[in-house]
Design a protein around this motif. Sequence first.
Motif, PDB file in Angstrom:
ATOM      1  N   PHE A 248     -15.617  -0.099  14.525  1.00 55.66           N
ATOM      2  CA  PHE A 248     -14.819   0.520  13.140  1.00 55.66           C
ATOM      3  C   PHE A 248     -13.431  -0.031  13.963  1.00 55.66           C
ATOM      4  O   PHE A 248     -13.217   0.576  15.504  1.00 55.66           O
ATOM      5  CB  PHE A 248     -15.331   2.074  13.101  1.00 55.66           C
ATOM      6  CG  PHE A 248     -13.875   2.270  12.205  1.00 55.66           C
ATOM      7  CD1 PHE A 248     -14.038   2.494  11.154  1.00 55.66           C
ATOM      8  CD2 PHE A 248     -12.637   2.879  12.631  1.00 55.66           C
ATOM      9  CE1 PHE A 248     -12.864   2.786  10.161  1.00 55.66           C
ATOM     10  CE2 PHE A 248     -11.913   3.565  11.798  1.00 55.66           C
ATOM     11  CZ  PHE A 248     -12.156   3.353  10.876  1.00 55.66           C
TER      12      PHE A 248
ATOM     13  N   VAL B 199      -9.291  -0.044  13.943  1.00 56.14           N
ATOM     14  CA  VAL B 199      -8.080   1.160  13.355  1.00 56.14           C
ATOM     15  C   VAL B 199      -7.130   0.240  13.114  1.00 56.14           C
ATOM     16  O   VAL B 199      -6.382   0.676  11.746  1.00 56.14           O
ATOM     17  CB  VAL B 199      -7.748   2.095  14.537  1.00 56.14           C
ATOM     18  CG1 VAL B 199      -6.573   3.162  13.863  1.00 56.14           C
ATOM     19  CG2 VAL B 199      -8.718   3.092  15.097  1.00 56.14           C
TER      20      VAL B 199
ATOM     21  N   ASP C  95      -6.263  -3.979  11.454  1.00 58.81           N
ATOM     22  CA  ASP C  95      -6.945  -5.153  11.044  1.00 58.81           C
ATOM     23  C   ASP C  95      -6.582  -5.613  12.425  1.00 58.81           C
ATOM     24  O   ASP C  95      -5.664  -6.078  12.851  1.00 58.81           O
ATOM     25  CB  ASP C  95      -5.638  -5.979  10.014  1.00 58.81           C
ATOM     26  CG  ASP C  95      -6.038  -4.882   8.919  1.00 58.81           C
ATOM     27  OD1 ASP C  95      -6.754  -4.472   8.637  1.00 58.81           O
ATOM     28  OD2 ASP C  95      -4.592  -5.299   7.740  1.00 58.81           O
TER      29      ASP C  95
ATOM     30  N   THR D 247     -11.096  -4.445   5.724  1.00 56.20           N
ATOM     31  CA  THR D 247      -9.366  -4.264   5.888  1.00 56.20           C
ATOM     32  C   THR D 247      -8.896  -3.608   4.705  1.00 56.20           C
ATOM     33  O   THR D 247     -10.021  -4.295   3.863  1.00 56.20           O
ATOM     34  CB  THR D 247      -8.584  -5.767   6.553  1.00 56.20           C
ATOM     35  OG1 THR D 247      -8.925  -7.007   5.223  1.00 56.20           O
ATOM     36  CG2 THR D 247      -8.578  -6.519   8.105  1.00 56.20           C
ATOM     37  N   THR D 248      -7.648  -3.327   4.658  1.00 54.19           N
ATOM     38  CA  THR D 248      -7.585  -2.334   3.987  1.00 54.19           C
ATOM     39  C   THR D 248      -6.109  -3.085   3.088  1.00 54.19           C
ATOM     40  O   THR D 248      -5.567  -2.694   2.184  1.00 54.19           O
ATOM     41  CB  THR D 248      -7.191  -1.070   3.638  1.00 54.19           C
ATOM     42  OG1 THR D 248      -6.195  -0.705   4.678  1.00 54.19           O
ATOM     43  CG2 THR D 248      -8.667  -0.345   4.273  1.00 54.19           C
TER      44      THR D 248
ATOM     45  N   THR E 264     -10.387   0.538  18.546  1.00 55.89           N
ATOM     46  CA  THR E 264     -11.502  -0.309  17.992  1.00 55.89           C
ATOM     47  C   THR E 264     -12.783   1.194  18.734  1.00 55.89           C
ATOM     48  O   THR E 264     -12.753   1.353  19.146  1.00 55.89           O
ATOM     49  CB  THR E 264     -11.681  -1.461  18.853  1.00 55.89           C
ATOM     50  OG1 THR E 264     -10.540  -2.920  18.283  1.00 55.89           O
ATOM     51  CG2 THR E 264     -13.048  -1.576  18.311  1.00 55.89           C
TER      52      THR E 264
ATOM     53  N   PHE F 291     -18.511   5.471   5.933  1.00 56.62           N
ATOM     54  CA  PHE F 291     -16.420   5.852   6.851  1.00 56.62           C
ATOM     55  C   PHE F 291     -15.727   5.203   4.639  1.00 56.62           C
ATOM     56  O   PHE F 291     -16.700   4.761   3.833  1.00 56.62           O
ATOM     57  CB  PHE F 291     -16.556   4.411   6.823  1.00 56.62           C
ATOM     58  CG  PHE F 291     -16.747   4.128   8.335  1.00 56.62           C
ATOM     59  CD1 PHE F 291     -16.229   4.202   9.208  1.00 56.62           C
ATOM     60  CD2 PHE F 291     -18.051   3.636   8.465  1.00 56.62           C
ATOM     61  CE1 PHE F 291     -16.835   4.051  10.963  1.00 56.62           C
ATOM     62  CE2 PHE F 291     -18.351   3.470  10.189  1.00 56.62           C
ATOM     63  CZ  PHE F 291     -17.746   3.674  10.639  1.00 56.62           C
TER      64      PHE F 291
ATOM     65  N   CYS G 252      -9.839   7.593   6.027  1.00 53.77           N
ATOM     66  CA  CYS G 252     -10.518   7.507   6.991  1.00 53.77           C
ATOM     67  C   CYS G 252      -9.318   6.996   8.181  1.00 53.77           C
ATOM     68  O   CYS G 252      -9.076   7.200   9.345  1.00 53.77           O
ATOM     69  CB  CYS G 252     -11.155   7.543   7.924  1.00 53.77           C
ATOM     70  SG  CYS G 252     -11.921   7.427   9.726  1.00 53.77           S
ATOM     71  N   ARG G 253      -9.233   5.369   7.715  1.00 56.30           N
ATOM     72  CA  ARG G 253      -7.939   4.684   8.375  1.00 56.30           C
ATOM     73  C   ARG G 253      -7.162   5.014   8.733  1.00 56.30           C
ATOM     74  O   ARG G 253      -6.174   4.993   9.159  1.00 56.30           O
ATOM     75  CB  ARG G 253      -8.750   3.375   8.175  1.00 56.30           C
ATOM     76  CG  ARG G 253      -7.916   2.111   8.808  1.00 56.30           C
ATOM     77  CD  ARG G 253      -7.742   0.618   8.558  1.00 56.30           C
ATOM     78  NE  ARG G 253      -9.276   0.492   9.091  1.00 56.30           N
ATOM     79  CZ  ARG G 253     -10.895  -0.181   8.627  1.00 56.30           C
ATOM     80  NH1 ARG G 253     -10.400  -1.016   7.040  1.00 56.30           N
ATOM     81  NH2 ARG G 253     -11.561  -0.470   9.003  1.00 56.30           N
TER      82      ARG G 253
ATOM     83  N   CYS H  60      -6.066   7.632  11.478  1.00 57.49           N
ATOM     84  CA  CYS H  60      -6.651   6.698  12.786  1.00 57.49           C
ATOM     85  C   CYS H  60      -5.363   6.653  12.964  1.00 57.49           C
ATOM     86  O   CYS H  60      -5.088   5.830  14.226  1.00 57.49           O
ATOM     87  CB  CYS H  60      -7.902   6.151  12.750  1.00 57.49           C
ATOM     88  SG  CYS H  60      -9.563   7.202  13.025  1.00 57.49           S
ATOM     89  N   GLN H  61      -5.307   5.105  11.584  1.00 57.91           N
ATOM     90  CA  GLN H  61      -3.702   4.807  12.549  1.00 57.91           C
ATOM     91  C   GLN H  61      -2.558   5.843  13.083  1.00 57.91           C
ATOM     92  O   GLN H  61      -2.032   5.475  13.474  1.00 57.91           O
ATOM     93  CB  GLN H  61      -3.379   3.865  11.426  1.00 57.91           C
ATOM     94  CG  GLN H  61      -4.771   2.854  10.609  1.00 57.91           C
ATOM     95  CD  GLN H  61      -4.295   1.794   9.796  1.00 57.91           C
ATOM     96  OE1 GLN H  61      -2.852   2.574   8.894  1.00 57.91           O
ATOM     97  NE2 GLN H  61      -4.055   0.707   9.716  1.00 57.91           N
TER      98      GLN H  61
END
Length: 391
Positions: free
Chosen positions: A29, A31, A33, A75-76, A114, A134, A138-139, A142-143
């Motif tokens: 996972f 965090v 890109d 990636t988001t 990561t 996931f 969540c990302r 975490c960022q």
Amino acid sequence: MASEDLYSSDDEVGLFGALFTPTYTLVTFPVFDSDSSTLDISPQPVISPPPESKLADATSSERAGSTDRLEPTETTRSAPAPAPAAETELRDGRVVEKATGRLLLTPATHAECTLKLWANSASSTDFDDTGSIFWPSCRPLCQFIAVNREFFRGRSVLEMGCGLAAPSALLCKLKLPRMMVASDHMPHLVEYALRNIRENVRPAAASPLMEAALLEWSSPELFRCAPIPPPPTSSTSTSTSTSRSAAETTASATATATAPPAESPTGVPLDSRFDVVIASDVIYSSDAAACFFRSASHLLVDGGLLVMSHRSRWHVVDRALQHSYNEFNFRLIPAAESELLGIAYPSIPHEHNLWVMRKQALGTSHPAVPLPLPYMQLDQSPIIAHSTSRR
């Protein structure tokens, strides 16, 4: 892991537990890109604007239900193009580009941010196993953790509705909090949360105090920072306890009531209250919003901070979230205070929300400041209670 290893001690499994066999695999996972070298940050939330082609049907796409799950390697957002040979400087403990103020993401940053996590390869809502995959918000959380390391350093932190506990695992991997407790209301997710935290903390001797515990949002006053108790191993203890006299039972109860708070096997005080509560993608119904804020208020110290990432999906839920935020006396941290605290917000996709709010002390009040929810309808229709779905 076989299904009996996950569910043998859970009395709520029933028919679905017998039919549903989850498959947990160790996944990567990231965090950030993997091809990003910088990240936009700001003292107030930075929300990326939606593409023009998606503005018209944004509401309908948000009602798509469970189609917004996040694959670990996806990636988001698009990676910003880094400036060539940019000068850098240190600001609030962060290495940023001098000209743009963007956070510099080095290979070392990518490596330490990561995670290796045990996750469910196929989710089913039949057994309320949504916490084992996931979810998109969540990302961003975490960022936020990766960007604001000094904010968490030395604090006690509770994650509510932790599921896979990626934010908890990242905090412990970076060795930021003095105490970290991940909580969920599903026993098998609590077990995997602690497993995921330990998977990313090497060596364990240098890690903060860590624990995973059961938490029902409907009864936060019963919460204890303790692992799941094992089932009775034999009938011996039962026969022994029933043979006690009434006087012995009364004396034991009195001693327990007057004893000081005990600790969990990992050293976490059972009756802990926390400096920071974190949560991501946990509000899916109107009544869950009220239970969440009530629990967060109960488990935070006065003046404690709630860091929350939330994806807007339904207007009625967003309005219930706004109502509960005011009812339980939370206040958003304004940009000026964020700068004083050294808080920086990472740039996130437009449909997500990332807030830092403070629990006000009992008896204090503050003006009702609306939460900046992008799709919230500020109408006067009643708040409808949906069936609660708490992780």
